[in-house]
Design an enzyme around this catalytic site. Structure first.
Site, mmCIF file in Angstrom:
data_model
loop_
_atom_site.group_PDB
_atom_site.id
_atom_site.type_symbol
_atom_site.label_atom_id
_atom_site.label_comp_id
_atom_site.label_asym_id
_atom_site.label_seq_id
_atom_site.Cartn_x
_atom_site.Cartn_y
_atom_site.Cartn_z
ATOM 1 N N VAL A 70 0.831 -1.210 -0.060
ATOM 2 C CA VAL A 70 -0.080 0.160 -0.028
ATOM 3 C C VAL A 70 0.905 1.323 -0.040
ATOM 4 C CG1 VAL A 70 -1.756 0.990 1.391
ATOM 5 C CG2 VAL A 70 -1.928 -1.085 1.281
ATOM 6 N N CYS A 71 0.585 2.164 -0.928
ATOM 7 C CA CYS A 71 1.153 3.443 -1.145
ATOM 8 C C CYS A 71 0.370 4.513 -0.212
ATOM 9 C CB CYS A 71 1.674 3.721 -2.365
ATOM 10 S SG CYS A 71 2.346 5.447 -2.645
ATOM 11 N N LEU A 72 0.736 4.805 1.122
ATOM 12 C CA LEU A 72 -0.103 5.772 1.694
ATOM 13 C C LEU A 72 0.884 6.558 2.651
ATOM 14 C CD1 LEU A 72 -2.937 6.558 2.484
ATOM 15 C CD2 LEU A 72 -3.233 4.279 4.241
#
Length: 170
Positions: free
Chosen positions: A68-70
């Site tokens: 996840v790119c968060l």
């Protein structure tokens, strides 16, 4: 606060799965994902590792690894955040408001920017194929594959796992 099914990995409170439902009024509605969570020894001062086990079509989630790119998890984490923030706020916001300008999945980002209706249709197709209750259950059986969660490590599923209750116990 919603109830979440939490399953510990080998009775380890630092590694577990959480069943996560897609937010209503989005193309992800009706989907059920198995999220792998790994808490570092320094938690809550260091952010947890979060990854989708079953596939999802989203610009900011790697389709194969589930990474996840968060920013709030990866860069701006604060000890004031907890697991409830991740599952009640951060992940639902990520699914509601994808950022196609900073993609992990270029195909999803391009489709969202060029043909939003086609993007929604493909998300719904993935939800039906990979995020049904049956698909999430199958992810339990497949989660020991080496390439499924490469960003957060590999692990064997099905051994000594039992539901650990709801999120508030973590």
């Amino acid at each position: 606060m919603s109830d979440y099914e939490v399953t510990l990995v080998n009775d380890n409170r630092q590694e577990f799965y959480v069943r996560f439902k897609g937010p209503e009024e989005t193309p992800f509605a009706g989907g059920l994902w198995k999220i792998h969570v790994e808490l570092p020894d320094q938690y809550p001062y260091k952010s947890p590792s979060i990854g989708f086990v079953n596939r999802i079509f989203h610009p900011n989630i790697d389709e194969l690894s589930g990474s996840v790119c968060l920013d709030v998890i990866n860069q701006t984490w604060s000890p004031m955040y907890d697991m409830i923030n991740i599952f009640e706020v951060f992940l639902p916001q990520l699914l509601r408001y994808p950022n196609p300008t900073d993609p992990l999945n270029g195909e999803a980002a391009a489709l969202l920017m060029r043909e939003p209706k086609s993007y929604d249709a493909k998300v719904k197709e993935y939800v039906a194929k990979y995020a049904s209750k049956d698909a999430a259950d199958e992810a339990d059986e497949e989660s020991d594959l080496d390439d499924e969660m490469s960003s957060v490590g590999s692990y064997a599923s099905g051994e000594d796992e039992e539901p650990a209750g709801n999120m508030e116990e973590i």
